[in-house]
Design a protein around this motif. Structure first.
Motif, mmCIF file in Angstrom:
data_model
loop_
_atom_site.group_PDB
_atom_site.id
_atom_site.type_symbol
_atom_site.label_atom_id
_atom_site.label_comp_id
_atom_site.label_asym_id
_atom_site.label_seq_id
_atom_site.Cartn_x
_atom_site.Cartn_y
_atom_site.Cartn_z
ATOM 1 N N ALA A 24 87.013 66.108 -20.423
ATOM 2 C CA ALA A 24 86.666 64.685 -20.490
ATOM 3 C C ALA A 24 87.580 63.848 -19.594
ATOM 4 C CB ALA A 24 86.743 64.196 -21.934
ATOM 5 N N GLU A 25 88.850 64.210 -19.545
ATOM 6 C CA GLU A 25 89.802 63.476 -18.696
ATOM 7 C C GLU A 25 89.400 63.533 -17.223
ATOM 8 O OE1 GLU A 25 93.545 65.309 -19.610
ATOM 9 O OE2 GLU A 25 93.750 64.232 -21.512
ATOM 10 N N LYS A 26 88.732 64.607 -16.820
ATOM 11 C CA LYS A 26 88.291 64.786 -15.435
ATOM 12 C C LYS A 26 86.807 64.460 -15.254
ATOM 13 C CE LYS A 26 91.996 66.217 -13.421
ATOM 14 N NZ LYS A 26 92.538 65.463 -12.296
ATOM 15 N N GLU A 27 86.175 63.882 -16.296
ATOM 16 C CA GLU A 27 84.753 63.543 -16.282
ATOM 17 C C GLU A 27 83.887 64.776 -16.032
ATOM 18 O OE1 GLU A 27 83.959 60.176 -13.765
ATOM 19 O OE2 GLU A 27 85.604 59.028 -14.637
ATOM 20 N N ILE A 28 84.346 65.921 -16.531
ATOM 21 C CA ILE A 28 83.598 67.172 -16.432
ATOM 22 C C ILE A 28 82.694 67.261 -17.655
ATOM 23 C CG2 ILE A 28 83.789 69.682 -16.457
ATOM 24 C CD1 ILE A 28 86.523 69.322 -15.030
ATOM 25 N N ASN A 29 81.398 67.417 -17.422
ATOM 26 C CA ASN A 29 80.420 67.484 -18.503
ATOM 27 C C ASN A 29 80.248 68.931 -18.962
ATOM 28 O OD1 ASN A 29 78.347 66.519 -20.250
ATOM 29 N ND2 ASN A 29 76.834 67.281 -18.802
ATOM 30 N N ILE A 30 80.393 69.160 -20.262
ATOM 31 C CA ILE A 30 80.171 70.484 -20.829
ATOM 32 C C ILE A 30 78.676 70.634 -21.081
ATOM 33 C CG2 ILE A 30 80.646 72.032 -22.754
ATOM 34 C CD1 ILE A 30 83.340 70.456 -23.071
ATOM 35 N N VAL A 31 78.047 71.588 -20.395
ATOM 36 C CA VAL A 31 76.609 71.817 -20.486
ATOM 37 C C VAL A 31 76.287 72.804 -21.597
ATOM 38 C CG1 VAL A 31 74.577 72.661 -19.235
ATOM 39 C CG2 VAL A 31 76.318 71.328 -18.032
ATOM 40 N N ASP A 32 77.082 73.869 -21.692
ATOM 41 C CA ASP A 32 76.839 74.906 -22.697
ATOM 42 C C ASP A 32 78.171 75.553 -23.039
ATOM 43 O OD1 ASP A 32 75.487 76.574 -24.432
ATOM 44 O OD2 ASP A 32 74.420 77.678 -22.869
ATOM 45 N N VAL A 33 78.294 75.999 -24.268
ATOM 46 C CA VAL A 33 79.531 76.649 -24.700
ATOM 47 C C VAL A 33 79.211 77.707 -25.746
ATOM 48 C CG1 VAL A 33 80.004 74.890 -26.456
ATOM 49 C CG2 VAL A 33 81.871 76.277 -25.578
ATOM 50 N N THR A 34 79.898 78.819 -25.648
ATOM 51 C CA THR A 34 79.822 79.845 -26.680
ATOM 52 C C THR A 34 81.250 80.300 -26.954
ATOM 53 O OG1 THR A 34 78.858 81.962 -27.353
ATOM 54 C CG2 THR A 34 79.448 81.748 -25.041
ATOM 55 N N GLN A 35 81.544 80.514 -28.222
ATOM 56 C CA GLN A 35 82.889 80.955 -28.576
ATOM 57 C C GLN A 35 82.807 81.964 -29.702
ATOM 58 O OE1 GLN A 35 84.764 77.257 -29.761
ATOM 59 N NE2 GLN A 35 84.414 77.729 -31.899
ATOM 60 N N LYS A 36 83.826 82.771 -29.782
ATOM 61 C CA LYS A 36 83.878 83.809 -30.806
ATOM 62 C C LYS A 36 85.340 84.101 -31.093
ATOM 63 C CE LYS A 36 81.860 87.201 -33.142
ATOM 64 N NZ LYS A 36 81.016 86.962 -34.264
ATOM 65 N N VAL A 37 85.643 84.342 -32.359
ATOM 66 C CA VAL A 37 86.966 84.790 -32.742
ATOM 67 C C VAL A 37 86.845 86.257 -33.123
ATOM 68 C CG1 VAL A 37 88.893 84.502 -34.331
ATOM 69 C CG2 VAL A 37 87.641 82.499 -33.516
ATOM 70 N N LEU A 38 87.553 87.113 -32.406
ATOM 71 C CA LEU A 38 87.563 88.546 -32.661
ATOM 72 C C LEU A 38 88.926 88.881 -33.248
ATOM 73 C CD1 LEU A 38 86.101 89.560 -29.199
ATOM 74 C CD2 LEU A 38 84.845 89.387 -31.342
ATOM 75 N N GLN A 39 88.942 89.140 -34.563
ATOM 76 C CA GLN A 39 90.189 89.299 -35.314
ATOM 77 C C GLN A 39 91.002 88.030 -35.115
ATOM 78 O OE1 GLN A 39 91.987 93.175 -34.788
ATOM 79 N NE2 GLN A 39 89.990 94.162 -34.942
ATOM 80 N N ASP A 40 92.110 88.058 -34.402
ATOM 81 C CA ASP A 40 92.876 86.823 -34.182
ATOM 82 C C ASP A 40 92.830 86.371 -32.723
ATOM 83 O OD1 ASP A 40 94.465 88.798 -33.101
ATOM 84 O OD2 ASP A 40 96.339 87.995 -33.907
ATOM 85 N N LEU A 41 91.830 86.856 -31.974
ATOM 86 C CA LEU A 41 91.693 86.529 -30.555
ATOM 87 C C LEU A 41 90.521 85.567 -30.349
ATOM 88 C CD1 LEU A 41 92.769 87.202 -27.694
ATOM 89 C CD2 LEU A 41 91.028 88.973 -27.595
ATOM 90 N N PHE A 42 90.822 84.396 -29.796
ATOM 91 C CA PHE A 42 89.812 83.381 -29.502
ATOM 92 C C PHE A 42 89.258 83.630 -28.109
ATOM 93 C CE2 PHE A 42 88.615 79.388 -27.515
ATOM 94 C CZ PHE A 42 87.829 78.786 -28.478
ATOM 95 N N THR A 43 87.934 83.625 -27.972
ATOM 96 C CA THR A 43 87.289 83.753 -26.661
ATOM 97 C C THR A 43 86.233 82.661 -26.534
ATOM 98 O OG1 THR A 43 85.609 85.299 -27.462
ATOM 99 C CG2 THR A 43 87.637 86.250 -26.585
ATOM 100 N N MET A 44 86.100 82.100 -25.343
ATOM 101 C CA MET A 44 85.109 81.044 -25.128
ATOM 102 C C MET A 44 84.663 81.066 -23.672
ATOM 103 S SD MET A 44 85.385 76.940 -25.821
ATOM 104 C CE MET A 44 86.834 76.678 -24.807
#
Length: 89
Positions: A24-44
């Protein structure tokens, strides 16, 4: 211009909010996002649109990767055309 942002790190509250704020600070628009937590590892993975009137793409990449590093996150930003070329047979 569209880009792909990938984020990997130890899961903790606020990672998505942190990345979204940086975008948002760079006026970058998020079009799509997917995220997953695998055990204690965050991925996006995010697809974003970077306005043409922004800083150079290299500057944006460097700033996001540096900000992520300070938070213990591995952030990679890649132009969508390069990403698609890498995954096309």
């Amino acid at each position: 211009m569209r880009a792909v942002i990938s984020v990997v790190g130890k899961d903790k509250p606020g990672i998505l909010a942190f990345i979204a704020t940086k975008c948002a600070e760079k006026e970058i628009n998020i079009v799509d996002v997917t995220q997953k937590v695998l055990q204690d590892l965050f991925t996006m993975i995010m697809i974003v649109e970077v306005p043409s009137n922004q800083d150079s793409f290299r500057t944006i990449v460097d700033e996001l990767e540096d900000a992520g590093s300070k938070q213990g996150l591995s952030i990679h930003v890649m132009h969508e055309d390069i990403f698609n070329s890498m995954h096309t047979i």
